[in-house]
Every structure is written in C-alpha cells, then in structure tokens.
Scaffold this active site. Sequence first.
Site, PDB file in Angstrom:
ATOM      1  N   CYS A 191       0.794  -1.228   0.000  1.00  0.00           N
ATOM      2  CA  CYS A 191       0.000   0.000   0.000  1.00  0.00           C
ATOM      3  C   CYS A 191       0.837   1.293   0.000  1.00  0.00           C
ATOM      4  O   CYS A 191       1.336   1.680  -1.044  1.00  0.00           O
ATOM      5  CB  CYS A 191      -0.980  -0.054   1.168  1.00  0.00           C
ATOM      6  SG  CYS A 191      -2.426   0.973   0.916  1.00  0.00           S
TER       7      CYS A 191
ATOM      8  N   HIS B  31      -3.573  -5.728   2.539  1.00  0.00           N
ATOM      9  CA  HIS B  31      -3.212  -5.888   3.948  1.00  0.00           C
ATOM     10  C   HIS B  31      -3.841  -7.196   4.423  1.00  0.00           C
ATOM     11  O   HIS B  31      -4.317  -7.994   3.643  1.00  0.00           O
ATOM     12  CB  HIS B  31      -3.804  -4.740   4.778  1.00  0.00           C
ATOM     13  CG  HIS B  31      -3.377  -3.385   4.342  1.00  0.00           C
ATOM     14  ND1 HIS B  31      -2.191  -2.824   4.733  1.00  0.00           N
ATOM     15  CD2 HIS B  31      -3.995  -2.458   3.572  1.00  0.00           C
ATOM     16  CE1 HIS B  31      -2.093  -1.606   4.231  1.00  0.00           C
ATOM     17  NE2 HIS B  31      -3.173  -1.353   3.510  1.00  0.00           N
TER      18      HIS B  31
HETATM   19  N1  GLN Z   1      -2.347   6.856   2.060  1.00  0.00           N
HETATM   20  C1  GLN Z   1      -2.466   5.950   1.009  1.00  0.00           C
HETATM   21  C2  GLN Z   1      -3.844   5.869   0.380  1.00  0.00           C
HETATM   22  O1  GLN Z   1      -4.863   6.009   1.056  1.00  0.00           O
HETATM   23  C3  GLN Z   1      -2.005   4.588   1.495  1.00  0.00           C
HETATM   24  C4  GLN Z   1      -2.952   3.927   2.436  1.00  0.00           C
HETATM   25  C5  GLN Z   1      -2.426   2.660   3.032  1.00  0.00           C
HETATM   26  O2  GLN Z   1      -1.229   2.403   3.072  1.00  0.00           O
HETATM   27  N2  GLN Z   1      -3.348   1.869   3.556  1.00  0.00           N
HETATM   28  O3  GLN Z   1      -3.938   5.662  -0.800  1.00  0.00           O
END
Ligand code: GLN
Length: 241
Positions: A96, A193
Amino acid sequence: MTNTKHLHITQLYPRDMNIYGDWGNTLSLSRRAQAHGFTTEIVDYNPGDPFPTETDIILGGGGQDSGQTIIQEDLHHIGPTLNTMAQDGTPMLVICGLYQLFGNEFVTIGGETLPGIGIFNARTVGGAERLIGNIVEESPEFGTIVGYENHSGLTTLGEGTQPLATVTSGEGNNLEENHEGARVHNVIGTYLHGSLLPKNPAISDYLIRTAAEKKYGSFTPASIDDSLVEKARAVAMSRPR
Ligand code: GLN
C-alpha cells in the site's frame, strides 16, 4: 528439512508504515523460512538508521498519507540502494503506502506530490473515494490471492511494470482496470493488507525461494502443513466486501 542456512529480513519503516497488521507479514515470513529450515534475523529499518549491510529479503508496510510524508525524505536517501538491490534480484514485498512510493510519484488528494523512488513504473493519484474491503484476485504464478484493501490512491502502471493479479472481487489498483499490484524484477507491490502473507504462503515461498537461490544457489522446500491456512483463506474469501 535440508537447509541450514540464514536469511536476513529487513523491515522498512515499521514505526511509521505498519497498518492493518503489516508487521504480521514479517513474522509470518520469518516463521515460514524457519519451517523451510532456515534461521532468520529481522532488522527494523527506521528513518536515520544505517542501512543493514546484509539483507536477503525486504518487506515494507502501508501507512497514512502522513506516515508517507514522514518517511519520504529518508526513503530517497536509501532509494539508490534499493534500486540497485532490486535490479540485482533481491526479493521485496511492499504494501500500500510503500507500494505507492516505490512508484514514480504519489499525488495526494491535497495536491501534494510525494516523489517515489521509481522501482515500479507506476503513478498514484489520491482519489475522493476510499476503496475499502475484502479483495480476491487471481495470479498466474500465485493462484488465488486474498486480502483486504483500504486506500484512496489510484495507481496506474506504465511500461515494463506488470500487475500482480487480476481482481475477481474488489477494486485493486484503480477504478478503471481490473488489475492489482505491481511486479518488476523480484519486487512485488500490492494494496493487500490483512496481513497478506499468513493467508498467502505461496508469496512467502516465492520470497524465500528467490532469496535462497540468490544467496545459496538452490532452495529445497520443506513439506509444510497448510490446512489451517486453507481454512483461514476459505473464511476470508467467504466474507462480504
Ligand atoms: N495513504 C495511502 C492511500 O490512502 C495509502 C494507504 C495505506 O497504506 N493503507 O492511498
């Protein structure tokens, strides 16, 4: 078990980039490597630390936009090292927020541009909508991959970077294309995740095999009982989005 060998796992930015159980990937990978007969060592790398001299596998987690801003500058310090290692075949898995910063740039919803380190030819733009929920996807190499996505960033891949998988339930990289994640050299980026690796041991085995073959020239897998994994995957796949 025929391997009596050692693997160094470097975990990038666990202090600032570790949400939705991404740390679980490190634990799971380490246990899996031990089950294949390796001894393992986990090194945490946080901003300002000396980069570990011995690294066989690199893992990195996700984070809020704020976490990404915190680690950004440091990531650019180690970016050339990471790029060289990627080109040299070191296996890496980034989730992510770090997946986004392993691309060329991430433009936040607020209009701020966070330059990436360009391991993936990919660009991410923050969207108005969050893409949240359980996700299932199919990969030619890893079979069915199951996880949980939560991001607003929409990622578009450029030439030379392949998607990780085709989404069968969920959103993935963006709203237009039905693919998810990215692959280049032995580097995998993904939005999943969950943690990802406990439910997807095929990806752990890939990282371990690639690291072992690079370091020792061969890999002899152990036979591991994955019946609990199969149960966890079945439950995860039966959950509504
Ligand atoms: N901030 C980023 C987004 O929302 C990554 C989010 C995350 O790592 N869960 O796209």
